[in-house]
Design a protein around this motif. Sequence first.
Motif, PDB file in Angstrom:
ATOM      1  N   ASN A 202       0.825  -1.208   0.000  1.00  0.00           N
ATOM      2  CA  ASN A 202       0.000   0.000   0.000  1.00  0.00           C
ATOM      3  C   ASN A 202       0.859   1.259   0.000  1.00  0.00           C
ATOM      4  O   ASN A 202       0.501   2.276  -0.610  1.00  0.00           O
ATOM      5  N   ASN A 205       1.991   1.739  -3.438  1.00  0.00           N
ATOM      6  CA  ASN A 205       0.894   2.235  -4.271  1.00  0.00           C
ATOM      7  C   ASN A 205       0.784   3.757  -4.228  1.00  0.00           C
ATOM      8  O   ASN A 205       0.235   4.376  -5.149  1.00  0.00           O
ATOM      9  N   GLU A 311      -6.848   5.682  -5.724  1.00  0.00           N
ATOM     10  CA  GLU A 311      -7.383   5.994  -4.400  1.00  0.00           C
ATOM     11  C   GLU A 311      -8.906   5.855  -4.380  1.00  0.00           C
ATOM     12  O   GLU A 311      -9.494   5.340  -3.430  1.00  0.00           O
ATOM     13  N   LYS A 314      -9.738   2.194  -4.306  1.00  0.00           N
ATOM     14  CA  LYS A 314      -9.521   1.622  -2.978  1.00  0.00           C
ATOM     15  C   LYS A 314     -10.652   2.003  -2.025  1.00  0.00           C
ATOM     16  O   LYS A 314     -11.095   1.186  -1.208  1.00  0.00           O
ATOM     17  N   ASN A 318     -13.048  -0.522  -0.030  1.00  0.00           N
ATOM     18  CA  ASN A 318     -13.231  -0.478   1.424  1.00  0.00           C
ATOM     19  C   ASN A 318     -14.702  -0.396   1.807  1.00  0.00           C
ATOM     20  O   ASN A 318     -15.108  -0.899   2.859  1.00  0.00           O
TER      21      ASN A 318
END
Length: 335
Positions: A202, A205, A311, A314, A318
């Motif tokens: 991460n 990333n 982002e 992600k 989540n």
Amino acid sequence: MITASSITGLQKAAILLLALGSENSAPLFGQLHEDELKDISIAMARLGRIPAEIVETVCSEFSKGLGEGEVLVGSFDSTERLLSNILPLIRVSQIMEEIRGPIGRTMWEKLENVSDVVLAKYLKNEYPQTVAVILNKIKPEQSSRVLALLPEEFALDIMIRMLKSGQTSKDVLLNIEQTLRQEFVSNISRNFSQDRHEQIANIFNNFDSRLEKTFMSALDHKTPTDAERVRALMFTFEDISHLPENYVSILLSKIDRSMLSLALKGASEELKHCFLNAMSDRAGRLLVEEISSMGPVRLKDVEAAKASIIEIAKNLANEGDIELISNLSENEMLE
């Protein structure tokens, strides 16, 4: 190392029991409450190397036979050997698992120190009723985070069972605790290792391409095995081409069109087609025209647009709206 001025009462008790040996300390262990036994076992396992002068100071009345250069070593192995001469093997195993595992006096307290992701991965393969009992035993804030990571229908089934469940019998709780010890806690160290690799992935990333190449090259040189695993766990902009079309559509609904045009400048044809296939014909034509008419752009701006889209992806993952798929092969994903 322990010094005479810093030693605690619990450490003194642990040193004394080590000095006495298993045969002489057995009657003393037998008089201890389970919590006291656990506390002394933890202190004993963490003693490390104890100088002879400390041993003689603490055990002055038993100092005969201790040579001036003699030292004691408190470790997990010496603690386990000592307990094995006093308690049943299954009880020794339980105590040592709790000493070696995440911090916590009980199984339920230990679970509070486990990553929500790791716990959710384990629970999603358990019976809903078992999961309901476990989530009823840990703190509500942790239960809520774990439920959010489980499939929606499965999580709903668990919540209904939590609402309708009565008082769980002691035998059922003991059976669940034993299962957790045998099947879950014993494998936590491997999961923690996986978490560390994911954490570094991460971090990578969030690097720009220059930093990513610099640090990955250094990692390849220092520890190639770890570098390979981190690289496999990274989710890159190109990995979007591996997502199902419905996931790409959801992602498109959250992305500013100008940002997408900039991010796709110089991207592979596979990735461009991935986005175009999830768009209407008219929207696709407009996107292609925007990319073609853009002219030269700064690499820094392209990387920033890619990072913003990653982002967003992600965040959607989540929230459970999509599931990200990295560049792991099918076999690696199943391991």
